[in-house]
Write a protein that holds these residues in place. Sequence first.
Motif, short mmCIF file in Angstrom:
data_model
loop_
_atom_site.label_atom_id
_atom_site.label_comp_id
_atom_site.label_asym_id
_atom_site.label_seq_id
_atom_site.Cartn_x
_atom_site.Cartn_y
_atom_site.Cartn_z
N LEU A 1 92.70 27.40 5.08
CA LEU A 1 93.77 27.10 6.03
C LEU A 1 93.23 26.90 7.44
O LEU A 1 93.59 25.95 8.13
N ILE A 2 92.34 27.81 7.86
CA ILE A 2 91.76 27.69 9.20
C ILE A 2 90.93 26.42 9.31
O ILE A 2 90.98 25.71 10.32
N ALA A 3 90.17 26.10 8.26
CA ALA A 3 89.38 24.88 8.25
C ALA A 3 90.28 23.65 8.32
O ALA A 3 89.97 22.67 9.01
N TYR A 4 91.39 23.70 7.60
CA TYR A 4 92.35 22.58 7.61
C TYR A 4 92.94 22.38 9.01
O TYR A 4 93.01 21.25 9.52
N LEU A 5 93.37 23.48 9.64
CA LEU A 5 93.92 23.38 11.00
C LEU A 5 92.86 22.91 11.99
O LEU A 5 93.15 22.11 12.90
N TYR A 6 91.63 23.36 11.79
CA TYR A 6 90.54 22.97 12.70
C TYR A 6 90.28 21.46 12.63
O TYR A 6 90.15 20.80 13.66
N GLN A 7 90.21 20.92 11.43
CA GLN A 7 89.94 19.49 11.31
C GLN A 7 91.12 18.67 11.82
O GLN A 7 90.93 17.56 12.32
N GLU A 8 92.33 19.21 11.71
CA GLU A 8 93.49 18.50 12.25
C GLU A 8 93.36 18.34 13.76
O GLU A 8 93.67 17.28 14.32
N VAL A 9 92.92 19.40 14.43
CA VAL A 9 92.77 19.35 15.88
C VAL A 9 91.61 18.45 16.28
O VAL A 9 91.71 17.65 17.22
N GLN A 10 90.49 18.56 15.59
CA GLN A 10 89.30 17.80 15.96
C GLN A 10 89.47 16.30 15.75
O GLN A 10 88.87 15.50 16.48
N THR A 11 90.28 15.91 14.76
CA THR A 11 90.48 14.48 14.54
C THR A 11 91.46 13.87 15.53
O THR A 11 91.61 12.65 15.57
N ARG A 12 92.09 14.71 16.35
CA ARG A 12 93.05 14.19 17.32
C ARG A 12 92.39 13.24 18.30
O ARG A 12 92.95 12.18 18.63
N ASN A 13 91.19 13.59 18.78
CA ASN A 13 90.50 12.75 19.75
C ASN A 13 89.53 11.76 19.10
O ASN A 13 89.17 10.76 19.71
N ALA A 14 89.13 12.04 17.87
CA ALA A 14 88.17 11.17 17.20
C ALA A 14 88.83 10.00 16.49
O ALA A 14 88.26 8.92 16.37
N VAL A 15 90.06 10.20 16.01
CA VAL A 15 90.76 9.18 15.23
C VAL A 15 92.13 8.97 15.86
O VAL A 15 92.79 9.93 16.28
N HIS A 16 92.60 7.72 15.89
CA HIS A 16 93.87 7.42 16.54
C HIS A 16 94.71 6.52 15.65
O HIS A 16 94.22 5.89 14.71
N GLY A 17 96.01 6.45 16.00
CA GLY A 17 96.90 5.49 15.37
C GLY A 17 97.17 5.78 13.90
O GLY A 17 97.21 6.93 13.45
N ASN A 18 97.35 4.70 13.15
CA ASN A 18 97.70 4.81 11.74
C ASN A 18 96.60 5.49 10.92
O ASN A 18 96.89 6.14 9.91
N LEU A 19 95.35 5.35 11.38
CA LEU A 19 94.25 5.98 10.65
C LEU A 19 94.38 7.49 10.67
O LEU A 19 94.19 8.17 9.65
N ARG A 20 94.74 8.04 11.84
CA ARG A 20 94.89 9.49 11.91
C ARG A 20 96.12 9.96 11.13
O ARG A 20 96.09 11.00 10.48
N ILE A 21 97.19 9.17 11.18
CA ILE A 21 98.38 9.53 10.42
C ILE A 21 98.06 9.59 8.93
O ILE A 21 98.44 10.53 8.23
#
Length: 274
Positions: A141-161
Amino acid sequence: MEHRRRGLRRAWQWLGAHTLLDRGRELELLHRAMGFATLALVTLAPLLIVVAAADPLVRGGFASWLADGMGVSGQSARVLTDIVSPPRNVIGTTGVWSGILLAVFGVSFAGSVQNAYERIWHLAPGPWHRVWRQVTWLVVLIAYLYQEVQTRNAVHGNLRIGLSALSGVLFFWWGQRFLLGAQVRWRTLLPGAIATITGLAGLRAFSYLVFTPLIVTNALSYGTVGIVLVVESWLIGVGFVVYGGALFGRWFCDHHWMAGSEGHLSHRARRRPS
């Protein structure tokens, strides 16, 4: 007119919505959602604060995790960061025993989620020595939440969704299967995982429209207490979606996918004595 009534009655019975409502009352869905929010705030949040403070990428700590999860931005995110952010020396002041206690509290949160899943699928509670499942689920769960936050700045738009939706479905699909001790088939758990992510997406949109202005208003009117009330309300929504999504998945399989609850159980569950 009578023909229409009979048609509506048959459609209602075919849909089985009354069964879903009855199961929600039986599970005490709202009560469990409130318990989920309380445990998340009291037991899980402190653990996430320490983990976020140890983030080597330094992306704003726990406040950025929370703002990203709630879908708030701009002034609301800044207000949330100013109030929720812990001291910078939180890692240095967290001793060994404090860390152990935080982990134990986090496991109790995982145990409450496991208990709710067992109630939804009408399974007997797992033995105490399977606490390792709760520990593993908490780490993932912590790993899942962590990757969700880290992809916020690395991936954008429909790709992140798309990435967020895929990772979320995989987590909640695996999470139910793992906490239930592989007693329920993979294909049976998939609708619940999809329903959970769909509900979380709707909650995120609701949070953006309602909680974003409410955070600023409550901060001005009530200070820190007002912000905590908003966060707690959002966590109640998260708990309602997490448990409600799994409950919806069970109902969908019973009424529109598979016939009979026995078809949900894996061979492992059937081999176990009752």
